[in-house]
Each structure stands twice: as C-alpha cells, then as structure tokens.
Design a protein around this motif. Structure first.
Motif, mmCIF file in Angstrom:
data_model
loop_
_atom_site.group_PDB
_atom_site.id
_atom_site.type_symbol
_atom_site.label_atom_id
_atom_site.label_comp_id
_atom_site.label_asym_id
_atom_site.label_seq_id
_atom_site.Cartn_x
_atom_site.Cartn_y
_atom_site.Cartn_z
ATOM 1 N N ALA A 289 -42.391 -13.021 -1.584
ATOM 2 C CA ALA A 289 -42.106 -13.215 -3.002
ATOM 3 C C ALA A 289 -43.358 -12.996 -3.835
ATOM 4 O O ALA A 289 -43.315 -12.380 -4.914
ATOM 5 C CB ALA A 289 -41.547 -14.615 -3.243
ATOM 6 N N GLU B 194 -31.878 -6.307 -7.564
ATOM 7 C CA GLU B 194 -32.432 -6.900 -6.348
ATOM 8 C C GLU B 194 -32.327 -5.972 -5.141
ATOM 9 O O GLU B 194 -33.305 -5.781 -4.404
ATOM 10 C CB GLU B 194 -31.703 -8.210 -6.028
ATOM 11 N N ALA C 54 -35.479 -4.508 -3.170
ATOM 12 C CA ALA C 54 -35.696 -5.009 -1.810
ATOM 13 C C ALA C 54 -35.871 -3.848 -0.843
ATOM 14 O O ALA C 54 -36.756 -3.864 0.024
ATOM 15 C CB ALA C 54 -34.538 -5.902 -1.381
ATOM 16 N N ARG D 270 -33.703 -9.627 0.008
ATOM 17 C CA ARG D 270 -33.365 -9.831 -1.401
ATOM 18 C C ARG D 270 -33.871 -11.161 -1.940
ATOM 19 O O ARG D 270 -34.178 -11.272 -3.128
ATOM 20 C CB ARG D 270 -31.841 -9.758 -1.571
ATOM 21 N N THR D 271 -33.969 -12.179 -1.082
ATOM 22 C CA THR D 271 -34.344 -13.512 -1.575
ATOM 23 C C THR D 271 -35.720 -13.535 -2.239
ATOM 24 O O THR D 271 -35.862 -14.040 -3.371
ATOM 25 C CB THR D 271 -34.284 -14.547 -0.437
ATOM 26 N N VAL E 106 -37.322 -11.058 -3.524
ATOM 27 C CA VAL E 106 -37.238 -10.218 -4.725
ATOM 28 C C VAL E 106 -36.580 -10.999 -5.854
ATOM 29 O O VAL E 106 -37.035 -10.963 -7.002
ATOM 30 C CB VAL E 106 -36.452 -8.917 -4.425
ATOM 31 N N ARG E 107 -35.522 -11.735 -5.514
ATOM 32 C CA ARG E 107 -34.848 -12.557 -6.528
ATOM 33 C C ARG E 107 -35.814 -13.587 -7.105
ATOM 34 O O ARG E 107 -35.843 -13.828 -8.320
ATOM 35 C CB ARG E 107 -33.633 -13.254 -5.913
ATOM 36 N N ASP E 108 -36.607 -14.211 -6.235
ATOM 37 C CA ASP E 108 -37.586 -15.202 -6.702
ATOM 38 C C ASP E 108 -38.617 -14.551 -7.630
ATOM 39 O O ASP E 108 -38.993 -15.127 -8.655
ATOM 40 C CB ASP E 108 -38.304 -15.837 -5.501
ATOM 41 N N LEU F 4 -38.262 -11.811 -9.465
ATOM 42 C CA LEU F 4 -37.636 -11.433 -10.728
ATOM 43 C C LEU F 4 -37.434 -12.657 -11.627
ATOM 44 O O LEU F 4 -37.638 -12.582 -12.842
ATOM 45 C CB LEU F 4 -36.297 -10.745 -10.456
ATOM 46 N N SER F 5 -37.051 -13.764 -11.023
ATOM 47 C CA SER F 5 -36.881 -14.992 -11.805
ATOM 48 C C SER F 5 -38.209 -15.445 -12.392
ATOM 49 O O SER F 5 -38.269 -15.907 -13.546
ATOM 50 C CB SER F 5 -36.292 -16.100 -10.923
ATOM 51 N N ARG G 259 -32.636 -11.287 -18.568
ATOM 52 C CA ARG G 259 -31.467 -11.188 -17.703
ATOM 53 C C ARG G 259 -30.414 -10.327 -18.389
ATOM 54 O O ARG G 259 -30.081 -10.556 -19.549
ATOM 55 C CB ARG G 259 -30.907 -12.578 -17.388
ATOM 56 N N GLY H 58 -28.477 -8.302 -12.898
ATOM 57 C CA GLY H 58 -29.816 -7.727 -12.792
ATOM 58 C C GLY H 58 -30.706 -8.143 -13.951
ATOM 59 O O GLY H 58 -30.400 -9.090 -14.687
#
Length: 241
Positions: A9, A33, A37, A44-45, A47-49, A51-52, A62, A67
């Motif tokens: 991350a 994501e 990824a 993906r996890t 990457v999600r973190d 992006l957040s 957002r 996305g």
C-alpha cells in the motif's frame, strides 16, 4: 501477510502520488483498482488503501460511477489554502508566545535555524537540505503551543501537496532569485522565534501570517514562467490555472 499488504500500500501510494504531482496522471483521469493493481503487480487491497489515502489528501475525488478521478486545482485553491495555513500557524505562534513554549522545543528550533544559517554560507546552496530543515521548523512551530487541536489541523492542511511550507521550492532554473526569497523568509524564521521567546503574542502571530504569504509569492513567481520553464517543479502539474 498484513505487514506485506501495508508495504504494498505504501509503495502504491508513493508511486501514484508521484505520478499525479508530476503530471503523468493529469486532472480528470479516471483510476480503477483492478487496472492499477495489474499495472503495479500487487493485489487490489493495497491499491484500494492507497487510493483512499490520496482521496483523503484531496488529490483524488470519488467518482459517482465507481473508482476515483484525479483532481485539478485552480490557483485560487492554492492561495486560499496557503492563507489558511498562515492563519493556523499564526494562531499557533501567538498561543506559544502567550502560554510560554517549553525551553527544550525552543532550543530545538534554534538549532534548526543555525543549520539553515549554514546553508546560506555555503557556495552551493543545498535546496533539498533547506526544504527538509524548513519543514522541520514549521512542524516544530505547530508543537510549540502544546495544543492537540491546532497540531491536528495544521498537519491536516499541510498534507496537501501545495500547502506544505516547502511546496514549490524546486526551481533550479531561477535559483538566484529563489535564494533571495528564501533568505528573506529565513529572516522571518528568526524574528518569529524571537517573538515567541519574548512572549510577544501579537508580533509572533503577525510574522507567522506574513511568512506564509512568502509561499504564495513563490507560487505566483513560478506561474509567471512559460510551461517549459516550470517543468519538474513539484505540484505545479496539478494546477489548472
């Protein structure tokens, strides 16, 4: 497994932030994501973190259809944010002076200023060193009044790429003019610390607010150049004009 996810991350965060600030991902770019990824070679996890986290830093919005979208900022956004940082740092300086800042922190601040003094005596000005020490001084300023509320809000606003005290300093093409600007700003560093030490609250607040405007003048100076002359200056790529 959790530690590896955190490392991924962080790697994704640094890579994406660099691409956004460098203009490789301009404002309006949609980010997903799955695609990121695959591109980064991670799950993906993380990457999600990442992006957040970038959304929390206000670099992404957002998207309604899923996305994220890379944000672009108007010059007015930069000016308003720097002005707000000046208000917060001014309040921190005033409260530090009125309450009396702890001597160990004041001593630490004096040491940082002595290190910056040495940079100006060097034949080749170390911009990276100045940026690091300047950021350290401002971070210490936020701690001087010993207010968790103020510290949290100053940290929140300086997390924005263009609101940092050391934003937009990498302008090697105009080093002579920039060094003169930084020398004047460093004079304000000394005056600010003196006012806080002498318990002069109003003076400390006024100096801190004026000092923040030096960052605004630097941004305005850079924006008067042709785009080719501004290449490589961190953060300028996200400005829409």
């Amino acid at each position: 497994m959790e530690e590896r996810s955190g490392t991924h991350a962080q790697r994704a965060l640094l890579a994406l932030r660099k691409r956004i600030l460098g203009g490789e991902l301009p404002g309006g770019t949609r980010l997903f994501e799955v695609a990121l990824a695959e591109e980064l070679g991670i799950s993906r996890t993380p990457v999600r973190d990442a992006l957040s986290r970038l959304a929390a830093e206000a670099l992404l919005d957002r998207a309604s259809g899923g996305g994220f979208v890379v944000r672009s900022f108007a010059v007015r956004d930069v000016v308003d944010t720097i002005e707000l940082r000046g208000v917060l740092e001014g309040t921190a300086a005033r409260l530090a002076a009125e309450r009396g800042a702890p001597e160990p922190l004041l001593a630490e601040a004096r040491d940082i200023l002595r290190q910056i003094d040495a940079l100006f005596l060097s034949q080749d000005f170390d911009m990276e060193g100045y940026s690091r020490l300047n950021s350290a001084f401002h971070a210490l300023l936020a701690r001087l009044p010993q207010s968790d509320v103020l510290l949290r809000e100053i940290e929140r606003i300086t997390a924005l790429p263009f609101a940092s005290p050391s934003a937009f300093l990498d302008d090697s093409a105009h080093m002579a003019a920039l060094t003169r600007t930084l020398s004047a700003a460093h004079d304000q560093h000394r005056a600010l610390l003196e006012a806080i030490t002498n318990r002069e609250g109003f003076r400390a607040e006024s100096i801190a607010r004026e000092h923040a405007r030096a960052a605004r003048r630097n941004v305005e100076f850079l924006l008067t150049h042709e785009p080719a002359q501004r290449e490589g200056v961190p953060g300028l790529a996200i400005l829409a004009g």
